[in-house]
Structure formats: C-alpha cells, structure tokens
Design a protein around this motif. Sequence first.
Motif, PDB file in Angstrom:
ATOM      1  N   GLY A 188      15.589  77.834   3.863  1.00 46.89           N
ATOM      2  CA  GLY A 188      15.737  77.006   4.145  1.00 46.89           C
ATOM      3  C   GLY A 188      16.000  76.619   5.305  1.00 46.89           C
ATOM      4  N   ARG A 198      16.651  73.818  -0.323  1.00 51.94           N
ATOM      5  CA  ARG A 198      17.950  73.681  -0.353  1.00 51.94           C
ATOM      6  C   ARG A 198      18.880  74.237  -1.617  1.00 51.94           C
ATOM      7  N   GLN A 257      13.035  69.677   1.982  1.00 55.28           N
ATOM      8  CA  GLN A 257      14.642  69.968   2.132  1.00 55.28           C
ATOM      9  C   GLN A 257      15.520  70.244   0.774  1.00 55.28           C
TER      10      GLN A 257
END
Length: 239
Positions: free
Chosen positions: A230, A216, A212
């Motif tokens: 994402g 991101r 993640q």
Amino acid sequence: MKLDKKGTTKTTPGKTTKNKSNAVPLASNTSVNFAVDTTSIGSMIPAEVLPLFSSISQNMGIDLSKPEAWTQEAITLVQQNKEQWKQAIEWLPVVEEAVGTFLNLQVSKAEFFARVCTQMFGAKKKIDKASAQMLVSYFSYLKFGERLNNGLQKKAQLLDKKNETIAKLQEDDLTAGIDYLNTVQELGSGEINRKYAIKESVAQALSDYRTQKHERRAYTRVGHLNPQIGQTVTAGRNS
C-alpha cells in the motif's frame, strides 16, 4: 486737228487757237559765247565748236581746223574714205533692215524667255509648294513617331511598374503564406506535443489510480501482514 504755218491749231472752221510754247528756257550756264580768240590771228572757229571739229577730224583722219597742215596724202585718204562712206550710205538701208531684224530677234528672244521663265517660275512655285507640303508632312510624321515612341515608352514603363508591383505582391503573399504555414505548423506541433503530454499525464494518473486501487485492495486483505503493502503509490508520488 491740224497745225498751220503760224503755229496755230484749227479746231473749227473760222476759229483758231494759239498753242502754248513748249520751249524750255536755257539756263545761264548753258549760254554760248562766240567771241573770237584774239590770241590766234585768223581763227574763225568758236571755242565751243572745237570739240565737234576734233571728233569729225578724228573720224575723217584729217584736222579740219588746220587746212594749212593738210597734205596730198591726207586729201587722198579723205577721198578714199569718201568712197567708202558712199558705199556705206548705200549699204545703210540693208544694214538697217538687218539691224531691225536683229533687234526683232532680240525682242522675240526676250519675250520668249519671259514667257518660258514665267511658266518655269509658275511651275517652280507649284513644285516648291508640293515640296514644302511634303516636308511639312515628313516633319509631322517625325513628330507623330516621336509622340508614339514616347507613348510606347511610357506604357512600357507603366507595364514594368505594374508587373513589378504584381511580382512584389505575389512575393509578399508567398512569404505571408509560408509564414502562416510555419506558424500553423509550429502551433500544430505544440498542440500535438501538449496533447501527448496531457495523454501521458492522464495515462500516468490512470496508472497511479489503478495501482492505488490495487494496493488498497491488497492492504485491505493482507496489510496487517506486511506493512510495505500500500506504500508504492504514496512513495511514487513523494519522489
């Protein structure tokens, strides 16, 4: 003390005392009747004396109560017997001495046997007493052996019971130890598995966090160029 002709006893000079009569009165049934038997004419022998005549006649070999029945042969036999009786009378003192010696022998034998029997019985009493004491000791030994055997059997039974109890306790302890080890092993295996699961979850969470974070950063840089950037971590979580 002397007796005079009149049946008196002289005790001191000039004094005499009469003796009491010791004669036993005759009973009525012992009275003697010398009545002549009138049925036998000329009979002069009382009936009470006839048994004595018969006994003497039998020994002499001639009937003294019947002189008329005597014969020359009977008289000759009586004479011969008379000579034998004379010789017997001469031999009687010798025989009497021999009889006395024989009787003394019998008395001596009886006294000897009495003394020997007394000694034998005395020794037999001692032997029997010793034998009885030996038997009592033997029976006492048997009782002692029986009590000892019973005691040994009881001790052996107690030892067997003790050993059985100890073996059972040891078996119980061994079973309890094995159960404990199995329980520990099971618990340890579960703990290990749980630790592995936790580590795996932590690693997965860390991997998701890193993914993640990486996405991101990538979305921040080029997210406006590609809408799929994402969405990996989000799609993985929803699936």
